[in-house]
Design an enzyme around this catalytic site. Structure first.
Site, PDB file in Angstrom:
ATOM      1  N   GLU A 242       0.897  -1.167   0.000  1.00 26.87           N
ATOM      2  CA  GLU A 242       0.000   0.000   0.000  1.00 26.87           C
ATOM      3  C   GLU A 242       0.929   1.207   0.000  1.00 26.87           C
ATOM      4  O   GLU A 242       1.442   1.615   1.038  1.00 26.87           O
ATOM      5  CB  GLU A 242      -0.887  -0.012   1.252  1.00 26.87           C
ATOM      6  N   CYS A 276      -1.851   9.683   2.566  1.00 29.09           N
ATOM      7  CA  CYS A 276      -1.557   8.971   1.308  1.00 29.09           C
ATOM      8  C   CYS A 276      -2.525   9.397   0.212  1.00 29.09           C
ATOM      9  O   CYS A 276      -2.149   9.490  -0.954  1.00 29.09           O
ATOM     10  CB  CYS A 276      -1.593   7.463   1.527  1.00 29.09           C
TER      11      CYS A 276
HETATM   12  P1  NAD Z   1       8.548   4.368   4.045  1.00 28.28           P
HETATM   13  O1  NAD Z   1       8.288   3.381   2.984  1.00 28.28           O
HETATM   14  O2  NAD Z   1       9.801   5.169   3.987  1.00 28.28           O
HETATM   15  O3  NAD Z   1       8.555   3.658   5.470  1.00 28.28           O
HETATM   16  C1  NAD Z   1       7.571   2.715   5.846  1.00 28.28           C
HETATM   17  C2  NAD Z   1       8.265   1.555   6.526  1.00 28.28           C
HETATM   18  O4  NAD Z   1       9.121   0.874   5.605  1.00 28.28           O
HETATM   19  C3  NAD Z   1       9.172   2.032   7.661  1.00 28.28           C
HETATM   20  O5  NAD Z   1       9.091   1.091   8.699  1.00 28.28           O
HETATM   21  C4  NAD Z   1      10.544   2.039   7.020  1.00 28.28           C
HETATM   22  O6  NAD Z   1      11.612   1.941   7.913  1.00 28.28           O
HETATM   23  C5  NAD Z   1      10.452   0.830   6.106  1.00 28.28           C
HETATM   24  N1  NAD Z   1      11.397   0.858   4.985  1.00 28.28           N
HETATM   25  C6  NAD Z   1      11.787   1.937   4.271  1.00 28.28           C
HETATM   26  N2  NAD Z   1      12.638   1.541   3.287  1.00 28.28           N
HETATM   27  C7  NAD Z   1      12.772   0.209   3.398  1.00 28.28           C
HETATM   28  C8  NAD Z   1      13.508  -0.786   2.678  1.00 28.28           C
HETATM   29  N3  NAD Z   1      14.275  -0.464   1.635  1.00 28.28           N
HETATM   30  N4  NAD Z   1      13.397  -2.070   3.062  1.00 28.28           N
HETATM   31  C9  NAD Z   1      12.597  -2.415   4.094  1.00 28.28           C
HETATM   32  N5  NAD Z   1      11.901  -1.522   4.829  1.00 28.28           N
HETATM   33  C10 NAD Z   1      11.976  -0.231   4.488  1.00 28.28           C
HETATM   34  O7  NAD Z   1       7.262   5.319   4.100  1.00 28.28           O
HETATM   35  P2  NAD Z   1       6.997   6.543   5.072  1.00 28.28           P
HETATM   36  O8  NAD Z   1       7.822   7.694   4.631  1.00 28.28           O
HETATM   37  O9  NAD Z   1       7.099   6.095   6.488  1.00 28.28           O
HETATM   38  O10 NAD Z   1       5.458   6.834   4.811  1.00 28.28           O
HETATM   39  C11 NAD Z   1       4.963   7.764   3.901  1.00 28.28           C
HETATM   40  C12 NAD Z   1       4.531   7.064   2.636  1.00 28.28           C
HETATM   41  O11 NAD Z   1       3.561   6.073   2.939  1.00 28.28           O
HETATM   42  C13 NAD Z   1       3.865   7.996   1.644  1.00 28.28           C
HETATM   43  O12 NAD Z   1       4.320   7.698   0.357  1.00 28.28           O
HETATM   44  C14 NAD Z   1       2.392   7.675   1.800  1.00 28.28           C
HETATM   45  O13 NAD Z   1       1.622   7.967   0.657  1.00 28.28           O
HETATM   46  C15 NAD Z   1       2.455   6.201   2.051  1.00 28.28           C
HETATM   47  N6  NAD Z   1       1.243   5.686   2.680  1.00 28.28           N
HETATM   48  C16 NAD Z   1       0.433   4.876   1.941  1.00 28.28           C
HETATM   49  C17 NAD Z   1      -0.763   4.399   2.488  1.00 28.28           C
HETATM   50  C18 NAD Z   1      -1.703   3.550   1.675  1.00 28.28           C
HETATM   51  O14 NAD Z   1      -2.635   2.992   2.225  1.00 28.28           O
HETATM   52  N7  NAD Z   1      -1.508   3.428   0.374  1.00 28.28           N
HETATM   53  C19 NAD Z   1      -1.093   4.723   3.820  1.00 28.28           C
HETATM   54  C20 NAD Z   1      -0.228   5.539   4.546  1.00 28.28           C
HETATM   55  C21 NAD Z   1       0.944   6.000   3.969  1.00 28.28           C
END
Ligand code: NAD
Length: 475
Positions: A242, A276
């Protein structure tokens, strides 16, 4: 039942130190040593051990445990909301409302889990033929900072109630909130069933590389989702992604420009644009563009930091200084490329990573503000000649999360929900929808159901059973 946090098993050089700085004032509020390789592996191993037993617990009893988790989240609502407010800057009342919503989601899964059932098939008269759902095993949940409690409760709730174990890695930008939530939940679960690991992307990468995981559920950015999908391809884990959105808002001719501006402002500025499904791109018909833009600028001016007056709306800071710098860079790049600034767009003086509600017009399709998610309070507007142009440009995007169309024309409404390749299309309202809606994002926004009753299907594997009487000797 006891706490399920996995304690450190060893110290090694692969630990990250996460500095938690409050975006409200820039103050360093914590410094957290992340989970190392051994802790991650230990959490996954403990989850496997606990899952085997949990899968045998009757579904109704698992549902009852979920209801206790909902109560536990409500009991901890103040602490969770205060922690989130301090850590991510989200206004406390909004954080509190999101915690209530999170408890509601756990209650929903408490009720839905026990009735998530299979089917009987019509086979031979003597045979029993069934389709049954089985838990998949161990789910790694990687969750974002912008909705740290509600998103986590959705993923964890659906996974646990269907008989899976979970290892949860909250975002490093909401690490204190995430670890607190895990502790609150784990206190009501069997030992090891909910593992908690903390750290940044490196810790996340360590977790998703574990070849024994059955499911990886990532709610977060598109770039991270792609990297996680690559890791899962190497291990065979099922992925649920997501990810980020670049949601379009079309404002058609014949719509009230004041109302359209209110809708656009709610979509672009709520939670400081860090949702998001925030409105990221606005295509407005030339006929009402002037009035719409004037009303949108007024809406932007009503969004204020600190104590609001009666007709003003409070806005919190962006989650981090680096994040604000990135939002501002995208705005500056658009201005350098010919966009016009109508409101905001200037870094405010003082502490904290605040950013003003910003309105840009004269945006063009090749600009990053229209092509990529900005995740800040930026309304990027493009004036179009007709509805066809608006729909064509809105649909020409690699993301596929959601979109909104404000139109008085039912034929335009019908055409747009067919043409937009996104998970959710909203006609004449930016936010809202019936409970239980579950959509599949597309393209760069991910894949799989992330919410609703369908998430229970994602968290389970369907097995067909064909059972006939044995043939015994002499019969
Ligand atoms: P992010 O992907 O940077 O982080 C989310 C999680 O993934 C964190 O725990 C992070 O440490 C981990 N992560 C990051 N890179 C990784 C990798 N290479 N390997 C494994 N784990 C990794 O996202 P964020 O900045 O925390 O959140 C914001 C983003 O989330 C925005 O793009 C927003 O649109 C999206 N979002 C989407 C939804 C949805 O339902 N589609 C809901 C909420 C947020």
């Amino acid at each position: 039942m006891s706490g399920g946090l996995v304690e450190a098993t060893s110290w090694d050089e692969d630990r990250e130190v996460v500095e938690v700085r409050s975006p409200l004032d820039g103050e360093l509020i914590d410094s957290i040593v992340g989970s190392g390789r051994h802790e991650v592996a230990a959490a996954v191993a403990a989850a496997h051990r606990a899952q085997a037993e949990w899968a045998r617990v009757p579904a109704g009893d698992r549902g009852a445990v979920l209801a206790r988790l909902a109560d536990a989240v409500r009991d901890a609502a103040d602490e969770l909301a205060t922690t989130e407010h301090r850590e991510t800057g989200r206004p406390r009342e909004q954080a509190r409302a999101a915690v209530e919503a999170a408890a509601g989601t756990l209650d929903e899964y408490a009720a839905l889990g026990p009735v998530h059932r299979g089917r009987s098939l019509n086979g031979e008269h003597d045979a029993t033929d069934l389709m049954v759902h089985e838990p998949r095993g161990v789910v790694a949940a990687l969750t974002p900072w912008n909705e740290p409690v509600a998103v986590a409760c959705g993923v964890l709730g659906a996974a646990l109630v269907t008989g899976n174990a979970v290892v949860h890695k909250p975002s490093e930008r909401a690490v204190r909130t995430g670890v607190l939530l895990n502790r609150v939940l784990a206190a009501h679960l069997p030992e090891g069933l909910l593992g908690s690991v903390a750290g940044g992307p490196r810790c996340g990468a360590e977790l998703v590389a574990d070849s024994t995981l059955d499911v990886i559920a990532h709610v977060g950015s598109t770039a991270a989702g792609r990297s996680i999908a690559a890791a899962a391809a190497a291990t065979g884990a099922k992925t649920l992604l997501e990810n980020g959105g670049n949601d379009a808002l079309i404002v058609d001719a014949g719509i009230d420009p004041e109302h359209a501006a209110e809708q656009a402002a709610v979509g672009a500025f709520a939670n400081s644009g860090q949702i998001c499904t925030s409105v990221e791109r606005i295509y407005v018909h030339r006929d009402l563009a002037e009035d719409f833009l004037a009303a949108l600028v007024e809406q932007a001016r009503r969004r204020v930091f600190g104590a609001p007056a009666a007709d003003e709306i409070p806005m919190g800071p962006l989650v981090a200084e680096e994040h604000r710098a990135e939002v501002h860079r995208k705005v500056r790049d658009a201005l350098d490329a010919g966009a016009t600034l109508l409101a905001g767009g200037v870094l405010p003086d003082g502490d904290g990573s605040y950013y003003p509600a910003t309105v840009l017009t004269d945006c063009r399709p090749e600009m990053e503000v229209l092509r990529e998610e900005v995740l800040g309070p930026v309304a990027a507007v493009r004036v179009v000649d007709d509805f066809d142009q608006a729909l064509r440009e809105a649909a020409a995007d690699r993301h596929g999360l959601a979109a909104t169309v404000l139109t008085p024309d039912m034929a335009h409404a019908q055409r747009s929900w067919r043409a937009l390749r996104v998970g959710t299309v909203k006609i004449n309202e930016v936010f809202g929808g019936a409970p239980g809606g579950a959509a599949q994002p597309r393209g760069a926004s991910g894949s799989g159901f992330g919410f609703g009753p369908e998430l229970l299907d994602e968290m389970t594997a369907t097995k067909v059973v064909h059972l006939v009487p044995p043939v015994l000797p002499g019969t």
